[in-house]
Design a protein around this motif. Structure first.
Motif, PDB file in Angstrom:
ATOM      1  N   GLY A 113      -0.202   4.558  13.355  1.00  0.00           N
ATOM      2  CA  GLY A 113      -0.929   3.303  13.361  1.00  0.00           C
ATOM      3  C   GLY A 113       0.036   2.161  13.618  1.00  0.00           C
ATOM      4  N   PRO A 114      -0.451   0.943  13.563  1.00  0.00           N
ATOM      5  CA  PRO A 114       0.431  -0.204  13.810  1.00  0.00           C
ATOM      6  C   PRO A 114       1.606  -0.217  12.836  1.00  0.00           C
ATOM      7  N   ALA A 115       2.791  -0.423  13.374  1.00  0.00           N
ATOM      8  CA  ALA A 115       3.993  -0.433  12.525  1.00  0.00           C
ATOM      9  C   ALA A 115       4.139  -1.786  11.849  1.00  0.00           C
ATOM     10  N   VAL A 116       3.143  -2.129  11.063  1.00  0.00           N
ATOM     11  CA  VAL A 116       3.146  -3.390  10.326  1.00  0.00           C
ATOM     12  C   VAL A 116       3.715  -3.119   8.939  1.00  0.00           C
ATOM     13  N   GLU A 117       4.665  -3.939   8.526  1.00  0.00           N
ATOM     14  CA  GLU A 117       5.385  -3.645   7.289  1.00  0.00           C
ATOM     15  C   GLU A 117       4.467  -3.505   6.078  1.00  0.00           C
ATOM     16  N   ASP A 118       3.498  -4.427   5.941  1.00  0.00           N
ATOM     17  CA  ASP A 118       2.651  -4.337   4.757  1.00  0.00           C
ATOM     18  C   ASP A 118       1.734  -3.120   4.814  1.00  0.00           C
ATOM     19  N   ARG A 119       1.376  -2.662   6.019  1.00  0.00           N
ATOM     20  CA  ARG A 119       0.560  -1.449   6.133  1.00  0.00           C
ATOM     21  C   ARG A 119       1.358  -0.235   5.684  1.00  0.00           C
ATOM     22  N   VAL A 120       2.622  -0.138   6.103  1.00  0.00           N
ATOM     23  CA  VAL A 120       3.460   0.987   5.713  1.00  0.00           C
ATOM     24  C   VAL A 120       3.707   0.974   4.202  1.00  0.00           C
ATOM     25  N   ARG A 121       4.027  -0.193   3.666  1.00  0.00           N
ATOM     26  CA  ARG A 121       4.243  -0.280   2.219  1.00  0.00           C
ATOM     27  C   ARG A 121       2.970   0.072   1.452  1.00  0.00           C
ATOM     28  N   GLY A 122       1.836  -0.457   1.931  1.00  0.00           N
ATOM     29  CA  GLY A 122       0.572  -0.162   1.262  1.00  0.00           C
ATOM     30  C   GLY A 122       0.251   1.317   1.272  1.00  0.00           C
ATOM     31  N   TYR A 123       0.554   1.985   2.389  1.00  0.00           N
ATOM     32  CA  TYR A 123       0.272   3.417   2.476  1.00  0.00           C
ATOM     33  C   TYR A 123       1.078   4.197   1.442  1.00  0.00           C
ATOM     34  N   PHE A 124       2.373   3.921   1.353  1.00  0.00           N
ATOM     35  CA  PHE A 124       3.194   4.688   0.412  1.00  0.00           C
ATOM     36  C   PHE A 124       2.857   4.356  -1.039  1.00  0.00           C
ATOM     37  N   HIS A 125       2.414   3.149  -1.309  1.00  0.00           N
ATOM     38  CA  HIS A 125       1.927   2.847  -2.657  1.00  0.00           C
ATOM     39  C   HIS A 125       0.692   3.704  -2.968  1.00  0.00           C
ATOM     40  N   GLN A 126      -0.198   3.861  -1.996  1.00  0.00           N
ATOM     41  CA  GLN A 126      -1.371   4.708  -2.208  1.00  0.00           C
ATOM     42  C   GLN A 126      -0.969   6.163  -2.441  1.00  0.00           C
ATOM     43  N   VAL A 127       0.017   6.639  -1.673  1.00  0.00           N
ATOM     44  CA  VAL A 127       0.492   8.012  -1.852  1.00  0.00           C
ATOM     45  C   VAL A 127       1.053   8.194  -3.262  1.00  0.00           C
ATOM     46  N   CYS A 128       1.885   7.259  -3.700  1.00  0.00           N
ATOM     47  CA  CYS A 128       2.488   7.374  -5.030  1.00  0.00           C
ATOM     48  C   CYS A 128       1.432   7.317  -6.120  1.00  0.00           C
ATOM     49  N   ASP A 129       0.445   6.455  -5.952  1.00  0.00           N
ATOM     50  CA  ASP A 129      -0.631   6.378  -6.938  1.00  0.00           C
ATOM     51  C   ASP A 129      -1.423   7.685  -6.979  1.00  0.00           C
ATOM     52  N   ALA A 130      -1.657   8.276  -5.802  1.00  0.00           N
ATOM     53  CA  ALA A 130      -2.439   9.519  -5.736  1.00  0.00           C
ATOM     54  C   ALA A 130      -1.698  10.695  -6.363  1.00  0.00           C
ATOM     55  N   LEU A 131      -0.379  10.769  -6.143  1.00  0.00           N
ATOM     56  CA  LEU A 131       0.394  11.917  -6.627  1.00  0.00           C
ATOM     57  C   LEU A 131       0.827  11.767  -8.073  1.00  0.00           C
ATOM     58  N   GLY A 132       0.936  10.544  -8.548  1.00  0.00           N
ATOM     59  CA  GLY A 132       1.353  10.343  -9.923  1.00  0.00           C
ATOM     60  C   GLY A 132       2.861  10.283 -10.069  1.00  0.00           C
ATOM     61  N   PRO A 133       3.329   9.957 -11.252  1.00  0.00           N
ATOM     62  CA  PRO A 133       4.757   9.679 -11.458  1.00  0.00           C
ATOM     63  C   PRO A 133       5.661  10.897 -11.493  1.00  0.00           C
ATOM     64  N   ASP A 134       5.087  12.095 -11.559  1.00  0.00           N
ATOM     65  CA  ASP A 134       5.910  13.290 -11.771  1.00  0.00           C
ATOM     66  C   ASP A 134       6.225  14.076 -10.497  1.00  0.00           C
ATOM     67  N   VAL A 135       5.805  13.564  -9.338  1.00  0.00           N
ATOM     68  CA  VAL A 135       6.056  14.272  -8.078  1.00  0.00           C
ATOM     69  C   VAL A 135       7.108  13.513  -7.274  1.00  0.00           C
ATOM     70  N   PRO A 136       8.344  14.038  -7.169  1.00  0.00           N
ATOM     71  CA  PRO A 136       9.375  13.363  -6.372  1.00  0.00           C
ATOM     72  C   PRO A 136       9.014  13.397  -4.892  1.00  0.00           C
ATOM     73  N   ILE A 137       9.260  12.271  -4.216  1.00  0.00           N
ATOM     74  CA  ILE A 137       8.863  12.127  -2.814  1.00  0.00           C
ATOM     75  C   ILE A 137      10.083  11.865  -1.934  1.00  0.00           C
ATOM     76  N   CYS A 138      10.150  12.585  -0.828  1.00  0.00           N
ATOM     77  CA  CYS A 138      11.086  12.311   0.260  1.00  0.00           C
ATOM     78  C   CYS A 138      10.327  11.564   1.342  1.00  0.00           C
ATOM     79  N   LEU A 139      10.743  10.356   1.638  1.00  0.00           N
ATOM     80  CA  LEU A 139      10.116   9.542   2.680  1.00  0.00           C
ATOM     81  C   LEU A 139      10.698   9.945   4.029  1.00  0.00           C
ATOM     82  N   GLN A 140       9.849  10.422   4.923  1.00  0.00           N
ATOM     83  CA  GLN A 140      10.316  10.860   6.242  1.00  0.00           C
ATOM     84  C   GLN A 140      10.225   9.713   7.234  1.00  0.00           C
TER      85      GLN A 140
END
Length: 313
Positions: A113-140
């Motif tokens: 999708g559009p490489a807009v900074e707030d869109r990328v940040r918003g997406y990863f915040h949603q991912v972290c919220d969905a997975l919860g605090p106990d799942v370590p994430i590697c950002l690719q």
């Protein structure tokens, strides 16, 4: 259970997914490939990535591959599972399955999708919220494939805002300046450290290590080279590390041909006895007889270079 964290280092080999000549997942070759990687001394494995042809697997197949590798590894090294998906529900489901099976963390790329900074940040915040605090994430960070550029500023912001994001898989290209910027911008008073493992076949590994990368996360079919280069560099002998790297450089470069390198890697893995068949799933590249002859010559020259280097050490 060993999880990836902000200080994880070494070589996390990206695993291929073996298929039979008929195109089915080859479970016997999954076992032999896992044993091959372990025998090469890798620090960890990353599965169901782009090299693993994850986008060509059904959901059931992906779970089967992950489960079989995790059982075969049996906790000996940490395993990161690629879970990127257009839908958060699918991403969450596979993540929970992988962690329940013993994964050390998950790898997530931004959605196209559009490489807009707030869109990328918003997406990863949603991912972290969905997975919860106990799942370590590697950002690719692989814009050549995702089409999404992630700025250094966004990576550092996510490092501060999302405790689950503990590792960066760096594959931007050219990207050496980005490695320096992320390393220098993390582990500060306001930004926690983030582990940096680099991809792109290992093509720039000595320089990435010199700029502060913690190791490699890539799929080069001679993992022992990656292991030895990282080990030697971390021991303080950068010149020796580059000598080792240089011995493999022609075949490493050959593997890095866009759209073609996966077929080369699988052919090398077959030649080395790690898998039974070099097939990629359709649509995918296939080597011609000329390609095969060219590759065999490169393999022979690489083996001669490595032997000469060993004798000279």
């Amino acid at each position: 259970m060993t999880f990836i964290d902000r200080h994880t280092s070494g070589v996390f080999i990206i695993a291929a997914t073996p298929f039979t000549e008929a195109g089915a997942v080859d479970e016997a070759s999954i076992d032999s490939l896992t044993d091959f990687y372990l025998g090469c001394g890798v620090t960890g494995m990353t599965i169901l990535g782009i090299m693993g042809e994850a986008n060509k697997l059904t959901a059931e197949e992906a779970r089967g591959v992950a489960s079989r590798i995790l059982r075969r590894v049996d906790g000996r090294i940490p395993v990161v599972v690629g879970v990127s998906s257009p839908g958060l529900d699918n991403l969450k489901s596979l993540s929970q399955f992988a962690m329940d099976q013993g994964a050390a963390g998950v790898m997530v790329a931004p959605t196209p999708g559009p490489a807009v900074e707030d869109r990328v940040r918003g997406y990863f915040h949603q991912v972290c919220d969905a997975l919860g605090p106990d799942v370590p994430i590697c950002l690719q960070d692989f814009p050549q494939t995702t089409g999404v550029q992630i700025s250094t500023a966004t990576i550092l912001t996510l490092t501060r805002d999302c405790p689950q994001i503990v590792m960066l898989k760096h594959e931007d290209c050219p990207g050496l300046a980005k490695v320096s910027a992320v390393r220098n911008g993390s582990a500060t008073a306001d930004t926690p450290r983030i582990s940096i493992l680099c991809g792109n076949g290992g093509l720039y590994l000595p320089q990435e290590l010199a700029r502060g990368a913690d190791g490699a996360m890539t799929g080069f079919a001679y993992p022992e080279m990656l292991v030895e280069v990282v080990r030697t560099h971390q021991a303080g002998d950068a010149d020796r590390a580059e000598d080792i790297f240089d011995a493999y450089l022609p075949i490493l470069r050959y593997e890095q041909q866009p759209g073609y390198g996966l077929a080369v890697r699988k052919a090398v893995l077959k030649h080395r006895g790690a898998i039974a068949c070099s097939r990629t799933r359709a649509p995918g590249p296939k080597l011609t007889a000329t390609d095969e002859a060219e590759l065999m010559r490169l393999i022979a020259r690489t083996e001669a270079n490595v032997k000469e280097l060993s004798h000279g050490s």
